[in-house]
Motif scaffolding. Structure first.
Motif, mmCIF file in Angstrom:
data_model
loop_
_atom_site.group_PDB
_atom_site.id
_atom_site.type_symbol
_atom_site.label_atom_id
_atom_site.label_comp_id
_atom_site.label_asym_id
_atom_site.label_seq_id
_atom_site.Cartn_x
_atom_site.Cartn_y
_atom_site.Cartn_z
ATOM 1 N N GLU A 24 23.413 48.950 55.349
ATOM 2 C CA GLU A 24 24.220 49.360 56.508
ATOM 3 C C GLU A 24 23.467 49.154 57.817
ATOM 4 O OE1 GLU A 24 27.224 52.807 54.922
ATOM 5 O OE2 GLU A 24 25.189 53.415 55.448
ATOM 6 N N ASP B 24 31.345 50.807 51.513
ATOM 7 C CA ASP B 24 32.506 50.757 50.619
ATOM 8 C C ASP B 24 32.607 49.420 49.894
ATOM 9 O OD1 ASP B 24 33.025 53.207 51.702
ATOM 10 O OD2 ASP B 24 34.477 52.453 53.165
ATOM 11 N N ASP B 25 32.054 48.358 50.486
ATOM 12 C CA ASP B 25 32.177 47.015 49.918
ATOM 13 C C ASP B 25 31.001 46.630 49.037
ATOM 14 O OD1 ASP B 25 34.467 46.866 51.436
ATOM 15 O OD2 ASP B 25 33.486 45.820 53.095
ATOM 16 N N ARG C 264 29.153 47.239 55.037
ATOM 17 C CA ARG C 264 29.845 48.511 54.830
ATOM 18 C C ARG C 264 29.549 49.018 53.424
ATOM 19 N NH1 ARG C 264 35.555 48.089 55.080
ATOM 20 N NH2 ARG C 264 35.493 50.342 54.999
#
Length: 117
Positions: A63, A71-72, A69
């Motif tokens: 990050e 989430d990915d 991100r």
């Protein structure tokens, strides 16, 4: 081993046997980061705390340093290398001694963006 879009984190000299750490690390390989955190949170083995720390560090590196991100991300690879072994002596019968090997581990977690199919 890590390409441009892979980010790694390593914990060195963790005071746990590599064979015990590998049992936990094998559970999270090729899982999404959210799923890996969930598996580690409910894992009964104490080394899961150390593996979770390394995973959090890898996600933070992705990050903050690479602009990815969380989430990915997916756990692309995880492995445990053997660190130096501490040798200790335990007194035994008739003035003899036996050796105690206190093993250490180097835990590495590599995260990468999820491949879209």
């Amino acid at each position: 081993m890590a390409s441009n879009n892979e980010v790694r984190a390593t914990a060195k000299w963790v005071r746990v046997s590599p064979s015990k750490a590998r049992l936990v690390v094998d559970l999270i390989r090729n899982k999404s980061v959210a799923q890996a955190f969930e598996i580690l949170q409910f894992c009964d083995r104490h080394v899961a705390v150390d593996v979770e720390k390394v995973l959090r560090s890898a996600v933070a590196n992705a990050e903050n340093n690479n602009g990815m991100r969380a989430d990915d991300l997916v756990v692309a690879a995880t492995y445990v290398d053997e660190g130096p072994t501490l040798k200790r002596i335990r007194p035994r019968a008739k003035g003899s001694a036996s050796r105690i090997l206190k093993r250490t581990s180097h835990i590495t977690v590599i995260v990468a963006p999820r491949k879209e199919a």
